[in-house]
Scaffold this motif. Structure first.
Motif, mmCIF file in Angstrom:
data_model
loop_
_atom_site.group_PDB
_atom_site.id
_atom_site.type_symbol
_atom_site.label_atom_id
_atom_site.label_comp_id
_atom_site.label_asym_id
_atom_site.label_seq_id
_atom_site.Cartn_x
_atom_site.Cartn_y
_atom_site.Cartn_z
ATOM 1 N N PHE A 15 23.871 -2.610 0.384
ATOM 2 C CA PHE A 15 23.214 -3.015 -0.854
ATOM 3 C C PHE A 15 22.229 -1.911 -1.193
ATOM 4 O O PHE A 15 21.534 -1.402 -0.306
ATOM 5 N N VAL A 16 22.121 -1.570 -2.462
ATOM 6 C CA VAL A 16 21.121 -0.614 -2.908
ATOM 7 C C VAL A 16 20.177 -1.345 -3.857
ATOM 8 O O VAL A 16 20.611 -1.945 -4.837
ATOM 9 N N PHE A 17 18.903 -1.319 -3.506
ATOM 10 C CA PHE A 17 17.840 -1.894 -4.319
ATOM 11 C C PHE A 17 17.042 -0.752 -4.930
ATOM 12 O O PHE A 17 16.939 0.326 -4.342
ATOM 13 N N SER A 18 16.443 -1.014 -6.079
ATOM 14 C CA SER A 18 15.643 0.019 -6.731
ATOM 15 C C SER A 18 14.424 -0.615 -7.400
ATOM 16 O O SER A 18 14.489 -1.749 -7.872
ATOM 17 N N LEU A 19 13.344 0.144 -7.420
ATOM 18 C CA LEU A 19 12.129 -0.269 -8.108
ATOM 19 C C LEU A 19 11.674 0.893 -8.983
ATOM 20 O O LEU A 19 11.453 2.003 -8.500
ATOM 21 N N LEU A 20 11.547 0.627 -10.280
ATOM 22 C CA LEU A 20 11.019 1.617 -11.205
ATOM 23 C C LEU A 20 9.509 1.483 -11.281
ATOM 24 O O LEU A 20 8.958 0.392 -11.129
ATOM 25 N N SER A 21 8.837 2.581 -11.555
ATOM 26 C CA SER A 21 7.384 2.543 -11.663
ATOM 27 C C SER A 21 6.931 1.541 -12.718
ATOM 28 O O SER A 21 5.909 0.880 -12.544
ATOM 29 N N THR A 22 7.694 1.381 -13.768
ATOM 30 C CA THR A 22 7.329 0.456 -14.855
ATOM 31 C C THR A 22 7.520 -1.006 -14.479
ATOM 32 O O THR A 22 6.978 -1.885 -15.149
ATOM 33 N N ARG A 39 6.999 -2.277 -11.209
ATOM 34 C CA ARG A 39 6.378 -2.645 -9.942
ATOM 35 C C ARG A 39 5.279 -3.683 -10.061
ATOM 36 O O ARG A 39 5.016 -4.410 -9.134
ATOM 37 N N LYS A 40 4.625 -3.778 -11.171
ATOM 38 C CA LYS A 40 3.484 -4.697 -11.298
ATOM 39 C C LYS A 40 3.845 -6.029 -11.930
ATOM 40 O O LYS A 40 3.006 -6.884 -12.059
ATOM 41 N N LYS A 41 5.097 -6.202 -12.327
ATOM 42 C CA LYS A 41 5.478 -7.452 -12.976
ATOM 43 C C LYS A 41 5.348 -8.622 -12.017
ATOM 44 O O LYS A 41 5.529 -8.489 -10.832
ATOM 45 N N SER A 42 5.093 -9.782 -12.568
ATOM 46 C CA SER A 42 4.974 -11.088 -11.882
ATOM 47 C C SER A 42 3.828 -11.208 -10.948
ATOM 48 O O SER A 42 2.840 -10.675 -10.931
ATOM 49 N N VAL A 70 0.831 -1.208 0.000
ATOM 50 C CA VAL A 70 0.000 0.000 0.000
ATOM 51 C C VAL A 70 0.873 1.269 0.000
ATOM 52 O O VAL A 70 0.520 2.264 -0.626
ATOM 53 N N ALA A 71 2.028 1.228 0.662
ATOM 54 C CA ALA A 71 2.936 2.384 0.647
ATOM 55 C C ALA A 71 3.510 2.600 -0.753
ATOM 56 O O ALA A 71 3.616 3.740 -1.218
ATOM 57 N N LEU A 72 3.873 1.519 -1.444
ATOM 58 C CA LEU A 72 4.389 1.657 -2.813
ATOM 59 C C LEU A 72 3.304 2.138 -3.771
ATOM 60 O O LEU A 72 3.575 2.942 -4.667
#
Length: 187
Positions: A175-182, A184-187, A121-123
């Protein structure tokens, strides 16, 4: 440039959870959470020594919200107002539509899917309301549980910085993790 406006404070809900504003009334729960060595094991920040220290931290959160510089929610169950964790966005880079996510949960509530609910919900808020392009997470490499929840939410580990952080007399890795808006909905 990203125009962030958090006012009024956005209350988020899930099937079980209420993500609400942190107030000074949460001082004892924040103190308990941030002084718990098990919870803070991989969070390389000073532990509060008193509730006054916890109150300073709460006021930092409140001021970041007031100035549209960050937002942190108290995680509680819907039927209870008791804070059991926090999740939020800080280091908001408005020019690049990017922010860093941070989260913690009382160890009595680990392994119950609570952080997954809160993170989803935060994402959604970050990408759909704040209109971020990317969210970053900085993780201690020993924190396998944090890496696992990020990967479950389609974050990609982009970097392993060696000894880039100095805390408590030691140089530590990140460690640096990243999530792109494009992505986020995969899988």
């Amino acid at each position: 440039m990203l125009a962030v406006q958090f006012h009024p404070f956005p209350i988020l809900t899930t099937e079980r959870l209420l993500l609400r504003e942190i107030t000074e009334k949460d001082v004892h729960e924040i103190f308990r959470l941030r002084s718990n060595e098990n919870v803070m094991r991989y969070i390389d920040r000073p532990r509060p020594q008193t509730t006054d220290d916890a109150l300073i931290y709460i006021n930092t959160i409140i001021n970041a919200f007031k100035n549209n510089e960050g937002i942190t929610w108290a995680i509680s169950f819907q039927q209870s107002d008791q804070l059991i964790g926090t999740i939020g966005f800080w280091r908001i880079d408005k020019e690049n539509y990017r922010a860093e996510i941070g989260y913690m949960l009382d160890d009595a509530f680990h392994r119950q899917g609570i952080m997954q609910e809160a993170m989803k919900v935060a994402l959604d808020y970050a990408f759909d309301v704040m209109l971020l392009h990317s969210v970053e997470a900085n993780v201690n490499p020993l924190n396998a549980a944090s890496a696992k929840i990020l990967e479950k939410n389609n974050f990609v580990r982009e970097a392993h910085f060696r000894e880039n952080y100095y805390y408590n007399g030691k140089f530590l890795d990140s460690f640096v993790f990243s999530l792109l808006s494009t992505d986020r909905k995969k899988s």
